[in-house]
Design a protein around this motif. Structure first.
Motif, PDB file in Angstrom:
ATOM      1  N   SER A 195     -65.428 -32.843 105.739  1.00  0.00           N
ATOM      2  CA  SER A 195     -65.644 -32.001 104.656  1.00  0.00           C
ATOM      3  C   SER A 195     -64.485 -30.771 104.699  1.00  0.00           C
ATOM      4  CB  SER A 195     -67.082 -31.568 104.315  1.00  0.00           C
ATOM      5  OG  SER A 195     -67.411 -30.766 105.567  1.00  0.00           O
ATOM      6  N   LEU A 222     -59.480 -33.780 105.619  1.00  0.00           N
ATOM      7  CA  LEU A 222     -60.637 -33.254 104.660  1.00  0.00           C
ATOM      8  C   LEU A 222     -60.624 -33.922 103.514  1.00  0.00           C
ATOM      9  CD1 LEU A 222     -59.878 -29.401 105.543  1.00  0.00           C
ATOM     10  CD2 LEU A 222     -61.071 -30.984 107.073  1.00  0.00           C
ATOM     11  N   GLU A 280     -65.255 -32.277  94.922  1.00  0.00           N
ATOM     12  CA  GLU A 280     -65.317 -33.620  95.302  1.00  0.00           C
ATOM     13  C   GLU A 280     -66.910 -34.310  95.021  1.00  0.00           C
ATOM     14  OE1 GLU A 280     -65.233 -34.400  99.439  1.00  0.00           O
ATOM     15  OE2 GLU A 280     -64.028 -36.199  99.338  1.00  0.00           O
TER      16      GLU A 280
HETATM   17  P1  NAP Z   1     -68.868 -33.367 107.599  1.00  0.00           P
HETATM   18  O1  NAP Z   1     -70.355 -32.772 106.956  1.00  0.00           O
HETATM   19  O2  NAP Z   1     -67.824 -32.177 107.380  1.00  0.00           O
HETATM   20  O3  NAP Z   1     -68.906 -33.759 109.103  1.00  0.00           O
HETATM   21  C1  NAP Z   1     -67.984 -34.445 109.619  1.00  0.00           C
HETATM   22  C2  NAP Z   1     -68.356 -33.913 111.247  1.00  0.00           C
HETATM   23  O4  NAP Z   1     -68.251 -32.553 111.630  1.00  0.00           O
HETATM   24  C3  NAP Z   1     -69.794 -34.703 111.643  1.00  0.00           C
HETATM   25  O5  NAP Z   1     -69.513 -35.400 112.963  1.00  0.00           O
HETATM   26  C4  NAP Z   1     -70.587 -33.466 111.887  1.00  0.00           C
HETATM   27  O6  NAP Z   1     -71.494 -33.408 112.856  1.00  0.00           O
HETATM   28  C5  NAP Z   1     -69.715 -32.531 112.308  1.00  0.00           C
HETATM   29  N1  NAP Z   1     -69.793 -30.959 112.194  1.00  0.00           N
HETATM   30  C6  NAP Z   1     -70.633 -30.461 111.377  1.00  0.00           C
HETATM   31  N2  NAP Z   1     -70.906 -29.041 111.441  1.00  0.00           N
HETATM   32  C7  NAP Z   1     -69.908 -28.768 112.666  1.00  0.00           C
HETATM   33  C8  NAP Z   1     -69.558 -27.719 113.201  1.00  0.00           C
HETATM   34  N3  NAP Z   1     -69.963 -26.288 112.852  1.00  0.00           N
HETATM   35  N4  NAP Z   1     -68.385 -27.671 114.037  1.00  0.00           N
HETATM   36  C9  NAP Z   1     -68.025 -28.876 114.347  1.00  0.00           C
HETATM   37  N5  NAP Z   1     -68.291 -30.113 113.886  1.00  0.00           N
HETATM   38  C10 NAP Z   1     -69.224 -29.908 112.917  1.00  0.00           C
HETATM   39  O7  NAP Z   1     -68.455 -34.469 106.737  1.00  0.00           O
HETATM   40  P2  NAP Z   1     -69.259 -35.877 106.357  1.00  0.00           P
HETATM   41  O8  NAP Z   1     -70.316 -35.406 105.130  1.00  0.00           O
HETATM   42  O9  NAP Z   1     -69.536 -36.509 107.288  1.00  0.00           O
HETATM   43  O10 NAP Z   1     -67.834 -36.768 105.647  1.00  0.00           O
HETATM   44  C11 NAP Z   1     -67.697 -36.667 104.370  1.00  0.00           C
HETATM   45  C12 NAP Z   1     -66.385 -35.823 104.168  1.00  0.00           C
HETATM   46  O11 NAP Z   1     -65.352 -36.116 105.034  1.00  0.00           O
HETATM   47  C13 NAP Z   1     -66.144 -35.838 102.626  1.00  0.00           C
HETATM   48  O12 NAP Z   1     -65.501 -34.595 102.410  1.00  0.00           O
HETATM   49  C14 NAP Z   1     -64.699 -36.965 102.752  1.00  0.00           C
HETATM   50  O13 NAP Z   1     -63.639 -36.514 101.937  1.00  0.00           O
HETATM   51  C15 NAP Z   1     -64.194 -36.359 104.358  1.00  0.00           C
HETATM   52  N6  NAP Z   1     -63.296 -37.360 104.671  1.00  0.00           N
HETATM   53  C16 NAP Z   1     -61.649 -36.767 104.612  1.00  0.00           C
HETATM   54  C17 NAP Z   1     -60.992 -37.998 105.336  1.00  0.00           C
HETATM   55  C18 NAP Z   1     -59.488 -37.817 105.285  1.00  0.00           C
HETATM   56  O14 NAP Z   1     -58.883 -38.466 106.031  1.00  0.00           O
HETATM   57  N7  NAP Z   1     -59.259 -36.907 104.792  1.00  0.00           N
HETATM   58  C19 NAP Z   1     -61.482 -39.344 105.639  1.00  0.00           C
HETATM   59  C20 NAP Z   1     -62.783 -39.915 105.545  1.00  0.00           C
HETATM   60  C21 NAP Z   1     -63.891 -38.675 105.067  1.00  0.00           C
HETATM   61  P3  NAP Z   1     -73.028 -34.046 112.340  1.00  0.00           P
HETATM   62  O15 NAP Z   1     -73.121 -35.298 111.692  1.00  0.00           O
HETATM   63  O16 NAP Z   1     -73.858 -33.664 113.579  1.00  0.00           O
HETATM   64  O17 NAP Z   1     -73.379 -32.748 111.266  1.00  0.00           O
END
Ligand code: NAP
Length: 491
Positions: free
Chosen positions: A246, A266, A393
């Motif tokens: 995210s 992101l 989003e």
């Molecule tokens: P997220 O909440 O940002 O989590 C992504 C990863 O970050 C998870 O492994 C999470 O761990 C970890 N994380 C959380 N807090 C953190 C911190 N303070 N420091 C370091 N790592 C931390 O995203 P999501 O909900 O899993 O995924 C959906 C998002 O990803 C959407 O916005 C989507 O658009 C985006 N995305 C982007 C792409 C691209 O290529 N641009 C591709 C796919 C998805 P935990 O699970 O332990 O919280």
């Protein structure tokens, strides 16, 4: 009608439940972590337990860093190729098993999960091929009046250590898009996958060990953010943090990481833009596939359908009929097209953004309902340009339709959000196509395709809040995991 099929635990053919519950571990350089601290992974569809993971702590994070930096057998190009090829063959043999794990822990429809194993196959294939290619350049220096009879050569050296953090929405492919290019160049990785989908991530790590990957090359850790992810991001011994997820977490990582390379992939808010000359059947197909595939949980899912006002009614009528084909229900059923979103909280969020848009004047013409984590494919018309659903989003199977009056308006509307990941344009008019390519502020413009179209080796990534403009995709990611050294010689 596009109604939700009720959760029914008893007919879940692909359940990993009962005796098949996956009880797995994190790994520090191939060594299983034994810990009393366990994460339970439950199906978003029916809440059954599908696996447990023994979690890591800060001591394990330190051990993983030390093991990677200590290193081991240096891999030749042929070694790296052979490991990636072996992994590809093992994945082909086990693709159903992987698909069932993806579907069980994420709620994605089994057909989507099988599709994902095909993409993951391609990542391994392309990384293997690329690992064999030479990546150097040669610059002759006697090419200007001040030149000399020398040559400058470049070579790429692996980084000492990469920390890779992945999201939940493609539990296998996102992980491989980081690890496979790193293996291809010989850079050790500590993987921190999403705690929502850890089973698939750990399974692919185990498969890579089985394929012959030296253990120092890969650790996989899950545990409290303040003991694992945050210290790893900040650690000065880590050369690169490669993050997909995210915007909020990505920006936090950018400020916490300090002096090191940071790759941020992101969120997105991608449009499909349907011009007045578009082939309507194609436009409808692309808009529906883009909106509803993978439960709408792709960074490049169609999150806004922008339609020329002259064809709005004809488009909407056909789109509504098409959207009704996207059955929503038990992810294990091969006939179901749309499984759950990642959890009930996410479905509640989606339900609420739809309600808020309706309060602002939008009209739901299909779906809009939620049961647990199942969110119906939802078609909404007359969505105001300032509705939360289209400004931010919305990560789910929502299809908001908005209109524009001409190409200037379409470009302005498309560029009006904070995101800049990708876009799809439906037109047969070359002038339109070229203007969109030049004027959209995004990482990708796909003409007569969905925004998400790519091959796994092509450059991929966004700008603005979607990323820093540094691309991934196998070839670009391999560059990220290396640095260029130059050397020169008299010639
Ligand atoms: P997220 O909440 O940002 O989590 C992504 C990863 O970050 C998870 O492994 C999470 O761990 C970890 N994380 C959380 N807090 C953190 C911190 N303070 N420091 C370091 N790592 C931390 O995203 P999501 O909900 O899993 O995924 C959906 C998002 O990803 C959407 O916005 C989507 O658009 C985006 N995305 C982007 C792409 C691209 O290529 N641009 C591709 C796919 C998805 P935990 O699970 O332990 O919280």
């Amino acid at each position: 009608m596009n109604t939700i099929h009720e959760p029914t635990v008893s007919i879940n053919r692909y359940a990993l439940g009962g005796n098949d519950i996956a009880a797995i571990h994190c790994y520090v350089a191939g060594k299983k972590i034994e810990s009393a601290n366990k994460l339970e992974v439950r199906s978003p569809y029916d809440g059954r337990l599908v696996g447990t993971v023994q979690l890591a702590n800060k001591v394990h994070a330190e051990e993983a860093i030390q093991a990677a930096l200590k290193g081991g057998k240096k891999l030749t190009r042929y070694d790296r190729y052979s490991i990636l090829e072996k992994a590809r063959h093992l994945l082909v043999e086990r693709k159903e098993e992987f698909a069932k794990t993806i579907s069980s822990e994420s709620g994605l429809a089994i057909r989507e999960a099988i599709y994902e194993t095909g993409r993951a196959h391609d990542v391994l294939l392309f990384a293997g091929i690329e690992s064999l290619k030479d990546d150097g350049q040669i610059f002759s220096c006697d090419i200007s009046p001040s030149g000399k009879a020398r040559k400058i050569f470049t070579l790429r050296e692996p980084l000492s250590l990469a920390v890779c953090i992945t999201p939940f929405n493609h539990p296998l492919n996102q992980v491989l898009h980081k690890i496979a290019p790193a293996i291809a160049v010989g850079t050790p990785v500590i993987l921190k996958p999403s705690e929502k989908t850890p089973l698939t991530a750990i399974k692919i790590v185990e498969l890579l060990y089985e394929a012959g990957l030296p253990h120092y090359m890969l650790s996989v850790l899950l545990g409290p953010t303040n003991e694992i992810a945050e210290p790893l991001v900040k650690d000065s011994r880590v050369d690169i943090v490669s993050f997909t997820g995210s915007v909020a977490v990505g920006k936090h990582i950018a400020s916490a990481a300090g002096y090191k390379k940071v790759i941020l992939e992101l969120g997105g808010n991608d449009p499909v833009i349907v011009m007045e000359d578009a082939d309507l059947d194609l436009a409808v197909y692309l808009a529906a596939e883009g909106s509803f595939r993978n439960s709408g949980q792709r960074c490049t899912a169609v999150k806004r359908i922008l339609v020329h006002e002259k064809i709005k009614d004809a488009f909407t009528e056909k789109f509504l009929a098409k959207a009704k084909e996207y059955s929503c229900g038990n992810p294990a059923d091969p006939e179901i097209k749309v499984g759950t979103v990642i959890d009930e909280g996410a479905a509640i969020y989606l339900e609420n953004v739809v309600k808020r848009a309706v309060e602002q004047g939008a009209k739901v013409i299909l779906g809009g309902n939620r049961k647990g984590a199942l969110m119906e494919p939802t078609v909404i018309v007359d969505v105001p340009r300032n509705a939360d659903m289209v400004v931010h989003e919305s990560f789910g199977p929502l299809a908001p339709i908005m209109t524009f009056k001409d190409i200037e308006d379409a470009i302005a509307l498309s560029n009006s959000t904070a995101y800049g990941l990708s876009s799809g344009i439906v037109t047969n008019n070359m002038e339109y196509a070229l203007r969109f390519v030049k004027e959209l502020k995004v990482g990708t413009v796909n003409i007569n395709e969905v925004p998400g179209y790519r091959i796994e080796s092509s450059p991929f990534g966004g700008i603005k809040d979607s990323g820093l403009g540094i691309k991934e995709g196998v070839i670009e990611a391999m560059k990220c995991f290396t640095f260029v050294k130059t050397f020169s010689m008299p010639w």
